[in-house]
Design an enzyme around this catalytic site. Sequence first.
Site: not given
Lengths: 281, 281, 281, 281, 281, 281
Positions: A97, A132, A164, A194, A215
């Site tokens: 597993r 992320k 950002k 950004e 963006d």
Amino acid sequence: MDIELFEGLIDLALKEDMPAGDITSESIIPADSVSRALFLAKEEGVLAGIDVARRVFEKIDPSVSFIKMLEDGRSFGPGDILARLEGSSISLLKGERTALNFMQRMSGIATKTRTFVDAVEGTKTKILDTRKTTPGLRLLEKYAVRMGGGVNHRFSLSDMALIKDTHLEIIGSVSEAVKRARAGTAPGVSVEVEVTGFAGAREAMESGADMVMLDNMPLDKMKEVVDWIGGRAPVEVSGKITVESARKIAALGVDFISVGALTHSFRSIDISLEFEGRSGR
Amino acid sequence: MDIELFEGLIDLALKEDMPAGDITSESIIPADSVSRALFLAKEEGVLAGIDVARRVFEKIDPSVSFIKMLEDGRSFGPGDILARLEGSSISLLKGERTALNFMQRMSGIATKTRTFVDAVEGTKTKILDTRKTTPGLRLLEKYAVRMGGGVNHRFSLSDMALIKDTHLEIIGSVSEAVKRARAGTAPGVSVEVEVTGFAGAREAMESGADMVMLDNMPLDKMKEVVDWIGGRAPVEVSGKITVESARKIAALGVDFISVGALTHSFRSIDISLEFEGRSGR
Amino acid sequence: MDIELFEGLIDLALKEDMPAGDITSESIIPADSVSRALFLAKEEGVLAGIDVARRVFEKIDPSVSFIKMLEDGRSFGPGDILARLEGSSISLLKGERTALNFMQRMSGIATKTRTFVDAVEGTKTKILDTRKTTPGLRLLEKYAVRMGGGVNHRFSLSDMALIKDTHLEIIGSVSEAVKRARAGTAPGVSVEVEVTGFAGAREAMESGADMVMLDNMPLDKMKEVVDWIGGRAPVEVSGKITVESARKIAALGVDFISVGALTHSFRSIDISLEFEGRSGR
Amino acid sequence: MDIELFEGLIDLALKEDMPAGDITSESIIPADSVSRALFLAKEEGVLAGIDVARRVFEKIDPSVSFIKMLEDGRSFGPGDILARLEGSSISLLKGERTALNFMQRMSGIATKTRTFVDAVEGTKTKILDTRKTTPGLRLLEKYAVRMGGGVNHRFSLSDMALIKDTHLEIIGSVSEAVKRARAGTAPGVSVEVEVTGFAGAREAMESGADMVMLDNMPLDKMKEVVDWIGGRAPVEVSGKITVESARKIAALGVDFISVGALTHSFRSIDISLEFEGRSGR
Amino acid sequence: MDIELFEGLIDLALKEDMPAGDITSESIIPADSVSRALFLAKEEGVLAGIDVARRVFEKIDPSVSFIKMLEDGRSFGPGDILARLEGSSISLLKGERTALNFMQRMSGIATKTRTFVDAVEGTKTKILDTRKTTPGLRLLEKYAVRMGGGVNHRFSLSDMALIKDTHLEIIGSVSEAVKRARAGTAPGVSVEVEVTGFAGAREAMESGADMVMLDNMPLDKMKEVVDWIGGRAPVEVSGKITVESARKIAALGVDFISVGALTHSFRSIDISLEFEGRSGR
Amino acid sequence: MDIELFEGLIDLALKEDMPAGDITSESIIPADSVSRALFLAKEEGVLAGIDVARRVFEKIDPSVSFIKMLEDGRSFGPGDILARLEGSSISLLKGERTALNFMQRMSGIATKTRTFVDAVEGTKTKILDTRKTTPGLRLLEKYAVRMGGGVNHRFSLSDMALIKDTHLEIIGSVSEAVKRARAGTAPGVSVEVEVTGFAGAREAMESGADMVMLDNMPLDKMKEVVDWIGGRAPVEVSGKITVESARKIAALGVDFISVGALTHSFRSIDISLEFEGRSGR
């Protein structure tokens, strides 16, 4: 694969799954029972994590033999054999597993990445990951992105300046932000800005940003900016990218498309460990 | 939430994202800049991880104020405020991604679980998770399953005897396997047997198994077995369950449906940290 | 023995005993001096920990040869040789105390357990341990109990529901407690209720408890309850058990007797490492 | 007590007893239930570990109030209250066993030590511990010895030269051993020699040993040696000491008696946590 | 200062210096003795590490008051007070050496850095550190460099591509090396090339290197290269730099001078903790 | 060398220098490229750390061959080969800096120590180190002192009683301090007293101190004290010792001179790793 980077994580996973052994296998299976087993793909995908799987078994029982049939980064189809194992039945059952939990997720990321990479094939665009990632597994997931043909964006807040929208709201001025970032970071540290429109992009370029991130811009606006920059700095596009939109964005001649979903919303690939029964040791 | 169970993981995640600080924010944002920000849902979902998010900021900067607007386990829709933060702008920026990486994933699991729980509403069936969790994050992911209304299956190989097909292939006999598992484990440890047909289920029941798992059986076969067992032992169903099949299986009167996809193939829920600009501290 | 479960503890013990080496042996004994030595029993007992002892020396110096003469779980008498060692004299001296500290304690627990196991021989009763273990050494001590022929009770507060008098005082109702425990724990988690009289036992049985613990009851009351339960659920007896009382309680036909003293008040078994002098390497 | 020395061990113990919370209390007891409880002595003894017990509860829940009624090192009798606690019922239940596991063992060691200390009262002899401590708990157990009125011998192989019979068998000469130990260790490091007869003691003294240990010698031989040394160096006696023999040995005027059993064969002292029911918070 | 980055190191240092407390102070000084003390500079220097010193005392005893009189990065002369402390005499004595070991070294690095920074004052040249740091203390030492007015070069092998002579010997071609480095690293990762003559510098520039390092070149050759590059890319100079040579190199208009000696050969600054005697608490 | 004492530190150093691999070498150098390289001394010195260097490469890649040409403690001159390496070029490049960071510092300490040892040659005086070591590296640096011919003073606050001026200011009386230290520490723990004049030295001797430290005394005062003590206890001299003053102090017949600068202000020795180009594997 630099397996030593992942020793701690593999130890953690094994401890988590066996704080006090495998009480089923240890009570049922004779200690001298020996099995052969195959890691078998049950669907199409791109392999990542085969060396992690091997290390899982090595840690449980160094006498288990684990023969790789495919290397990370290679595609497979349903029925393909990924590795052949032979050794103590109990050891094989103990590692099953944990090895799959690593390999299925990593292959899921590699496979998702490959879909995007294929979508932009024939263009100069490269597919980037983001920060992320699953907490604690960033290095592993970024490795899987590479196996899928993607390119890694920055690893952490410590290794590149990415200005950002929030930074800009607080500072107010792109040029001031770039200036401070340049002064406050080590030589060789790139400064990316950004932006969400033409004005921002122009200000970023004029401030000497090393890279510009567009963006969540509409395709036509994006084209306008990309054409204006004209290769003077690499351009990255981000914001809820799909395979379809990636193709269209790549056609504009951008350098990078970053896709958070590579690591935040992938699907595990179906792989199983098939036992062939007791071998005649 | 027992946040102390997750201290080590949160530390790991912060170290991973900031091995040497946030070079962008530290170079750009004045040290005395203060901001207000909101954790805002961008889509529907079930919340999980709000206390982990709070702990992330506490660890970075104990002076950040973090007010929860919703508790874990509650549903939210797009635009709902999950928490209100106020404090050093740099501290808020440092914690943003790590907090989101936890909360988006955990809410993804809780939301996916809720879909299955809703599908079987009105029946006695409970939705179980599996050991198909992200290596190192099992406790956290099982917590998220509970927040979605699911029930946790065993945590590890050490805390329940689950006799699977592989065990049976090696041993040959269900009754022998159950006998050995009973003898070899602590009192109070349940013995569950995975079967794929009527014969197996009968043998499991006759051997005194505490629980029977029907794996990958067609619905009509499943019904036959469930009816025959007739409540004498809890019945669990597993094997590539979808929301649709869950509904039909629940209607048969099974006790549990276990769904690996809760933790191996969920999608992160879109949540963002929206800054409201510098506050007038 | 799953030695990998104890790696961390062995490392801790070695670091504790040698933060900066063995200053006596290193300053006195020539680096190339080689010795033979025997682990010798000085009294009767049951062996536990021989593999831990071996691992201690392996960690200090992989070139030390360590040949086991007896396996864990076997009885020995005074003068019996437990293992033969040969290697660097300094390495043998460094590991002596740490190896003995493990093996003497573990054999002490195994030996004490065996006394109780022998006392109930011929009955169906099994001897259980408790959570009254040395902080940080629970897995190791529970292993030693098994080597003495005992059976392990639950490993932690996380793996079985045991409703004790304190819980009942707060809740007020056995049936409510059992109901909540059943609802709030994973499937397959047993619910045991501790009772101190007939009324409690009856309520526990009627609430569907999986197991009943009779705590500190007089023998005649105990008999009454055991007879009334009549095998419908396993019965455990606890509370200041002695070898003498164990015999009498077992005769009543109870399933388990749990003995805290196995791990909280054992005596180390006398074992020593006897050097045979420098060998002629 | 320097509680920071034991943080790691307390964390380990809590993790061991609650890898995933207390499933009984969490499922049964309402989260807002509040209790009062007492740590109550059930027999005579000397207290050690009350601050460790307090730290256990602090780590589980900082809002629990814990008022010490007795300090470490003080004697108590059956019925004496050692501490008063008030707080979340679940938190009290979670910490009960771990706190007791520490305090009962540590008080067991302190109590055993006190018996020996009392036996030699009125003489100049001090009771020493040894390195025969539980692996990983040496500092804690040596603290308990001090609470019982004993004195700590060396903490590890790294902090004093103690030349034992095995060293001498390999080297052959006491004076050579002392010379090498003196030369090979830091200034201020004492050199003690273990001897088993008059000849050894004389050689040790003539070689300039700082301390002499008489191991397993008959009382009359011991007297002869002690008289001959006549206070020129401290004398330690070791070897299967009982309370009775300690008294007689002390009468000879030795400086130290070391007793391995203080830490290798003590008995836990009976202490319990008595709940007073829900308080009216 | 981001003190949380150094928690682990401070813990390690305290454990190293007090594995079992401060036996001198604890045996001699009354537990309720209170002292005032000053951290006093004994020579000129630049301060670094004052917050680490404060954290050392906080960890030992949170009740010690520690008032900073100077911030990191500020210059001091002999007799200057760096901080005022008041609290338990034992706690002050325990932390003294560890706090000084940090602060003296860090101030040593800051002071050495300042000398180089002063030497190039009035030019555009910045002083860089290198990876020649004490194992395990890199972040801390790089912080000290910043306090001295220096700028940090890359933190590790993972965060910038620096092609050195050895790489080139193996690959053979600068342009091939730059191409591979560009392709094989994340976007935004700078590529710097170390060269030792004009030809190398030209090839580096033509291959599109982001930065050029002139290693161990004579001053006239260096001038030739710097003039030819003419600001098209930042130029770094390295190789056994002294304060004198730094001045001359800076005059050529180079962007950076990297000085390994900042961290590999500094001298601790003399600071002491002066006790003012028992205060009248 | 007891390399196991340093495993944790080496791991830390490698992680620090390669959190995510060596991006330069991995992108540029072919995975199958093999190199030979030499650790070469570039100046005179005394070697320390060669085994640490070897372990660095072993951890990165066990297939690298590392042949020591010189042992720790031996002197070398410019051009001397310290070790020969052969293996994967990437592995050699990865370990280079970390291995050098250890070996250059350790050899720096050994070399500085040797200078002092040579200065007192022909006298009975030994050169001692202090606790003024780099936080976290004390054991390693004290090992290097031994390699330079020095002798280690106490390792920590826990292993010897050293009564300093601050202690005396608080207590007021030398004899009271010695009495308390003797009573409050383990048998065999030496008590040393730091004094600054004749009166202090006399009081220390009369109180039965095991060792006297003369701190920052003029040479003539020192002589007076040393002569008066006349060998009745070892005498240590401390306080800003230089090579020149060491010679004169040694001539007085003191036993030990302790030199903080051995570890707080040494200079790294210049050693480099020279590649010999790709070998024909």
